[in-house]
Design an enzyme around this catalytic site. Structure first.
Site, PDB file in Angstrom:
ATOM      1  N   GLY A  48       3.156   0.206   9.577  1.00 22.74           N
ATOM      2  CA  GLY A  48       2.904   1.556  10.103  1.00 22.74           C
ATOM      3  C   GLY A  48       2.257   1.480  11.476  1.00 22.74           C
ATOM      4  N   ASP A  81      -8.250  -2.019  15.165  1.00 23.22           N
ATOM      5  CA  ASP A  81      -8.897  -1.908  13.866  1.00 23.22           C
ATOM      6  C   ASP A  81      -9.277  -0.449  13.724  1.00 23.22           C
ATOM      7  OD1 ASP A  81      -9.669  -3.635  11.532  1.00 23.22           O
ATOM      8  OD2 ASP A  81     -11.476  -2.431  11.798  1.00 23.22           O
ATOM      9  N   PHE A 112       1.435   7.124   7.593  1.00 20.82           N
ATOM     10  CA  PHE A 112       1.058   6.072   6.647  1.00 20.82           C
ATOM     11  C   PHE A 112      -0.392   6.273   6.215  1.00 20.82           C
ATOM     12  CE2 PHE A 112      -1.680   3.298   9.264  1.00 20.82           C
ATOM     13  CZ  PHE A 112      -1.433   3.807  10.527  1.00 20.82           C
ATOM     14  N   HIS A 161      -6.403   9.222  16.905  1.00 15.46           N
ATOM     15  CA  HIS A 161      -7.428   8.261  17.333  1.00 15.46           C
ATOM     16  C   HIS A 161      -6.787   7.107  18.115  1.00 15.46           C
ATOM     17  CE1 HIS A 161      -5.663   7.478  13.511  1.00 15.46           C
ATOM     18  NE2 HIS A 161      -6.208   6.291  13.352  1.00 15.46           N
TER      19      HIS A 161
HETATM   20  P1  IMP Z   1      -7.069  -2.269   9.346  1.00 19.83           P
HETATM   21  O1  IMP Z   1      -7.438  -1.720  10.694  1.00 19.83           O
HETATM   22  O2  IMP Z   1      -5.825  -3.072   9.383  1.00 19.83           O
HETATM   23  O3  IMP Z   1      -8.227  -2.916   8.667  1.00 19.83           O
HETATM   24  O4  IMP Z   1      -6.650  -1.052   8.423  1.00 19.83           O
HETATM   25  C1  IMP Z   1      -6.903   0.251   8.767  1.00 19.83           C
HETATM   26  C2  IMP Z   1      -6.582   1.160   7.605  1.00 19.83           C
HETATM   27  O5  IMP Z   1      -7.107   2.455   7.965  1.00 19.83           O
HETATM   28  C3  IMP Z   1      -5.099   1.372   7.374  1.00 19.83           C
HETATM   29  O6  IMP Z   1      -4.576   0.533   6.414  1.00 19.83           O
HETATM   30  C4  IMP Z   1      -5.080   2.809   6.895  1.00 19.83           C
HETATM   31  O7  IMP Z   1      -5.449   2.821   5.559  1.00 19.83           O
HETATM   32  C5  IMP Z   1      -6.211   3.469   7.638  1.00 19.83           C
HETATM   33  N1  IMP Z   1      -5.696   4.073   8.867  1.00 19.83           N
HETATM   34  C6  IMP Z   1      -5.889   3.652  10.147  1.00 19.83           C
HETATM   35  N2  IMP Z   1      -5.232   4.430  11.012  1.00 19.83           N
HETATM   36  C7  IMP Z   1      -4.614   5.359  10.271  1.00 19.83           C
HETATM   37  C8  IMP Z   1      -3.757   6.445  10.614  1.00 19.83           C
HETATM   38  O8  IMP Z   1      -3.401   6.705  11.766  1.00 19.83           O
HETATM   39  N3  IMP Z   1      -3.336   7.173   9.576  1.00 19.83           N
HETATM   40  C9  IMP Z   1      -3.675   6.928   8.295  1.00 19.83           C
HETATM   41  N4  IMP Z   1      -4.432   5.929   7.915  1.00 19.83           N
HETATM   42  C10 IMP Z   1      -4.910   5.140   8.905  1.00 19.83           C
END
Ligand code: IMP
Length: 207
Positions: free
Chosen positions: A17, A74, A158, A191
């Site tokens: 995503g 992140d 996502f 964001h």
């Molecule tokens: P990481 O940055 O890979 O540790 O994971 C960030 C997690 O935050 C993702 O797996 C989503 O669950 C959530 N997340 C971050 N950005 C979005 C977004 O734009 N929409 C929805 N969920 C998000």
């Protein structure tokens, strides 16, 4: 201007995503992007205590492994009545099977248990973007979008998109096509798009 980004750039994510969204954001700048997944890079352990630290860990690992500049995000959802949870643990709340329906139900359950009314279900998404170069140079940009949590609506996007309704909008991110979620035709909304706009202003030139 900060250090300009040149091709090829490694996108240090294994999240499909996020990869799709980062490619969309980079497309107007003519930057050739390769993903950590395509290059077979391992996923480093996210041992930081902030979004910025975890983004730097991912970008640095990919830059060191490939000798190319690398770009990592992140990000996560911070629920105000839950003291900012799930925050940097947003991906982990979905577990190894990436069960975001379960993670969204857990948030709703915690808010119900604390008696938080619909009007008080405030939250924001955060994105920390880090570009790391093999010589150790790094640039950090952050973006936030505030809104409220609602029962899940929509199947676009996502992660937690179906429960997040940004302020000033009557649809959730899960109901918005990606051009609208990012505000690509207008001012940046998500964001990630806001952090990316700051990065682009400093490190990219339109191709
Ligand atoms: P990481 O940055 O890979 O540790 O994971 C960030 C997690 O935050 C993702 O797996 C989503 O669950 C959530 N997340 C971050 N950005 C979005 C977004 O734009 N929409 C929805 N969920 C998000």
């Amino acid at each position: 201007m900060s250090r300009p980004i040149t091709s090829p750039l490694v996108i240090a994510t294994h999240n499909p995503g996020k990869l799709r969204e980062m490619r969309e954001l980079l497309a107007p700048f003519g930057i050739e992007a390769r993903s950590a997944g395509e290059l077979g890079l391992p996923e480093p352990e996210e041992t930081g205590t902030t979004f910025a630290e975890n983004a730097a860990i991912k970008a640095r690992a990919a830059a060191e492994a490939t000798g190319l500049p690398a770009f990592a995000d992140d990000s996560g959802l911070c629920v105000h009545a839950l003291d900012g949870a799930p925050g940097i643990f947003s991906a982990r709340w979905a577990g190894p099977t990436k069960n975001f329906s379960g993670a969204m139900a857990r948030i709703a359950g915690e808010l119900d248990r604390r008696g938080i009314t619909e009007a008080d279900r405030r939250a924001h998404f955060v994105s920390a973007l880090v570009v790391a170069w093999p010589d150790g140079h790094e640039e950090l940009f952050e973006g936030r979008v505030f809104g409220r949590l609602v029962p899940p609506r929509g199947s676009l996007g996502f992660g937690y998109d179906p429960i997040f309704q940004p302020d000033g909008h009557d649809r959730t991110f899960g109901e918005m096509p990606s051009e609208e979620k990012h505000g690509l035709t207008d001012t940046p909304l998500s964001h990630r798009a806001r952090a990316f706009a700051a990065l682009a202003a400093q490190c990219l030139r339109r191709g």
